[in-house]
Design an enzyme around this catalytic site. Sequence first.
Site, mmCIF file in Angstrom:
data_model
loop_
_atom_site.group_PDB
_atom_site.id
_atom_site.type_symbol
_atom_site.label_atom_id
_atom_site.label_comp_id
_atom_site.label_asym_id
_atom_site.label_seq_id
_atom_site.Cartn_x
_atom_site.Cartn_y
_atom_site.Cartn_z
ATOM 1 N N GLY A 43 0.993 -1.227 0.051
ATOM 2 C CA GLY A 43 0.030 0.071 0.096
ATOM 3 C C GLY A 43 0.822 1.094 -0.297
ATOM 4 N N LEU A 86 -8.778 -6.771 3.218
ATOM 5 C CA LEU A 86 -8.276 -6.531 1.958
ATOM 6 C C LEU A 86 -6.808 -6.760 2.180
ATOM 7 C CD1 LEU A 86 -11.117 -5.297 1.488
ATOM 8 C CD2 LEU A 86 -10.088 -4.043 -0.381
ATOM 9 N N ALA A 88 -3.369 -8.037 2.053
ATOM 10 C CA ALA A 88 -2.583 -9.501 1.867
ATOM 11 C C ALA A 88 -1.258 -9.625 1.217
ATOM 12 C CB ALA A 88 -3.616 -10.059 0.942
ATOM 13 N N SER A 130 -9.896 -14.259 -4.674
ATOM 14 C CA SER A 130 -9.349 -13.943 -6.020
ATOM 15 C C SER A 130 -9.957 -15.031 -7.294
ATOM 16 C CB SER A 130 -7.806 -13.827 -6.041
ATOM 17 O OG SER A 130 -7.211 -14.019 -7.046
ATOM 18 N N TYR A 157 -0.209 -18.025 -3.638
ATOM 19 C CA TYR A 157 -1.066 -17.028 -3.782
ATOM 20 C C TYR A 157 -2.616 -17.634 -3.771
ATOM 21 C CZ TYR A 157 -3.950 -12.845 -4.923
ATOM 22 O OH TYR A 157 -4.881 -12.086 -5.157
ATOM 23 N N ASN A 181 -10.055 -9.385 -12.744
ATOM 24 C CA ASN A 181 -8.889 -8.475 -13.053
ATOM 25 C C ASN A 181 -9.495 -7.121 -12.512
ATOM 26 O OD1 ASN A 181 -8.272 -11.154 -14.324
ATOM 27 N ND2 ASN A 181 -6.351 -9.661 -15.041
ATOM 28 N N VAL A 197 -3.549 -3.510 -17.482
ATOM 29 C CA VAL A 197 -4.319 -2.300 -17.780
ATOM 30 C C VAL A 197 -3.511 -0.983 -17.390
ATOM 31 C CG1 VAL A 197 -6.108 -0.501 -17.434
ATOM 32 C CG2 VAL A 197 -6.559 -3.037 -17.949
ATOM 33 N N ARG A 220 -9.301 -12.014 -20.411
ATOM 34 C CA ARG A 220 -9.436 -11.762 -18.925
ATOM 35 C C ARG A 220 -10.732 -11.159 -18.878
ATOM 36 N NH1 ARG A 220 -5.620 -14.553 -18.924
ATOM 37 N NH2 ARG A 220 -3.691 -14.391 -17.888
ATOM 38 N N GLY A 285 3.820 -19.795 -16.998
ATOM 39 C CA GLY A 285 2.921 -19.977 -16.080
ATOM 40 C C GLY A 285 1.306 -19.179 -16.293
HETATM 41 C C1 UD2 Z 1 -4.176 -11.684 -12.242
HETATM 42 C C2 UD2 Z 1 -3.887 -10.929 -11.257
HETATM 43 C C3 UD2 Z 1 -2.805 -11.674 -10.229
HETATM 44 C C4 UD2 Z 1 -3.580 -13.083 -9.813
HETATM 45 C C5 UD2 Z 1 -3.871 -13.750 -11.111
HETATM 46 C C6 UD2 Z 1 -4.294 -15.177 -10.823
HETATM 47 C C7 UD2 Z 1 -4.136 -8.539 -11.451
HETATM 48 C C8 UD2 Z 1 -3.359 -7.469 -11.823
HETATM 49 N N1 UD2 Z 1 -3.403 -9.835 -11.286
HETATM 50 O O1 UD2 Z 1 -2.930 -12.133 -12.985
HETATM 51 O O2 UD2 Z 1 -2.589 -10.942 -8.800
HETATM 52 O O3 UD2 Z 1 -4.655 -12.805 -9.086
HETATM 53 O O4 UD2 Z 1 -4.481 -13.087 -11.948
HETATM 54 O O5 UD2 Z 1 -4.784 -15.684 -11.940
HETATM 55 O O6 UD2 Z 1 -5.261 -8.608 -11.518
HETATM 56 N N2 UD2 Z 1 0.241 -9.218 -20.042
HETATM 57 C C9 UD2 Z 1 0.844 -8.022 -21.233
HETATM 58 N N3 UD2 Z 1 1.505 -7.283 -21.125
HETATM 59 C C10 UD2 Z 1 1.876 -6.734 -19.978
HETATM 60 C C11 UD2 Z 1 1.387 -7.139 -18.861
HETATM 61 C C12 UD2 Z 1 0.614 -8.320 -18.859
HETATM 62 O O7 UD2 Z 1 0.397 -8.866 -22.340
HETATM 63 O O8 UD2 Z 1 2.698 -5.588 -19.982
HETATM 64 C C13 UD2 Z 1 -0.489 -9.810 -20.019
HETATM 65 C C14 UD2 Z 1 -0.082 -11.432 -19.187
HETATM 66 O O9 UD2 Z 1 0.695 -11.976 -19.824
HETATM 67 C C15 UD2 Z 1 -1.572 -11.913 -18.956
HETATM 68 C C16 UD2 Z 1 -2.652 -10.817 -19.193
HETATM 69 O O10 UD2 Z 1 -1.737 -9.596 -19.830
HETATM 70 O O11 UD2 Z 1 -1.786 -12.638 -20.144
HETATM 71 C C17 UD2 Z 1 -3.022 -10.016 -17.833
HETATM 72 O O12 UD2 Z 1 -1.905 -10.078 -17.098
HETATM 73 P P1 UD2 Z 1 -2.228 -9.408 -15.585
HETATM 74 O O13 UD2 Z 1 -0.970 -9.359 -14.968
HETATM 75 O O14 UD2 Z 1 -2.856 -8.065 -15.577
HETATM 76 O O15 UD2 Z 1 -3.052 -10.195 -14.993
HETATM 77 P P2 UD2 Z 1 -3.237 -11.882 -14.420
HETATM 78 O O16 UD2 Z 1 -4.480 -12.174 -14.853
HETATM 79 O O17 UD2 Z 1 -2.132 -12.586 -15.113
#
Ligand code: UD2
Length: 328
Positions: A43, A86, A88, A130, A157, A181, A197, A220, A285
Amino acid sequence: MQNMRTKVGCLITGAAGFVGSHLAECLLAMNFQVVGIDNFFSGRRDNMRSFADSRDFYFYEASITERNLMRKLKRWHPELRYCFHLAAVVSVPYSVEHEDETMGINLTATQALVKESRELDFTAFVFAGSAAEYGRDPRLPLKEDYATAATRHTSPYGRSKFLASRDVAQSPNGIALRCFNIYGPRQDPASPYSGVVSRFLAAALAGQSLTILGDGQQTRDFIYVSDVVDAYLHAAGLNRRPASPLNGVYNVGTGEAVSILTLARTTLQLTNGSEAPAFLPERPGDIRHSLADIEQFKAVSGWSPKVSLPLGLRKTLEWFGRHTPPEC
Ligand code: UD2
């Protein structure tokens, strides 16, 4: 109607976080007393700037692992009746490297807090679950009962959030919200767990190319932060008269899948960006698709998401325009 003496109190753990700070701001605007705690692990004090001086806001720098934390806070603030938990370990990579610490904070401390909340007669204990609780389940959209003890989680996580949600839901005053997300103002593009985002918006505003990890066809369920705050209020029953909190585990998303390519295109349109995105290898992953089934939560609470992706991106962009994003 609440008057000055009898304001109902809400405890927010993680009040300096991205979502926690929006929730605090909203509850203060609704005339609640808000007690916030945060240990500033992820935070930021700056997130609380707009309400830190409010006379109904009390802040304590503390860890949720502190013994008898709620009891102490309740003694100081007898008005406390609701807890929004919240705080964590929120970084998936961090959780992989620090499994015991993640379990201690995300699971053991949550179990202790929900138990204390019951003993102290809290009306509702709302927990930030989550989408990670579903692991790699290919059945889309994801329904609440798909996550079970047999689910193979992809990180400590995800496992810690699943076990904690399950325990919270077993408490008569407990509600766990599995948020998908989340995006919006105050999401830090520079932190190791920042979402796509905020990374896209920060890069576009800096005139840099967006980085797409993989082919961009992964999808997503992106939900704007004010819709999540609204979901917390619905879960606690705070926007119903008389207030009637829910019990159980519920998904919070939009129910709409958006590909990373579409997100990149929309971001470039909104920012008048012309740089072509750069494609880098898929993140190890990474989950291919994630999509919430939100019918249960809509049916029991009357909640529904209100902010479309283009509108949410515009609002986030506006905020980024007013706050120089840190280097990412
Ligand atoms: C989300 C959560 C994470 C965890 C996870 C569990 C967020 C920010 N993260 O990860 O905390 O709960 O879900 O499943 O909510 N990507 C790009 N370019 C970038 C960054 C990301 O292409 O610069 C892709 C990334 O490889 C992924 C997608 O965008 O396929 C979403 O990535 P993320 O990190 O925003 O969220 P996520 O769903 O992987």
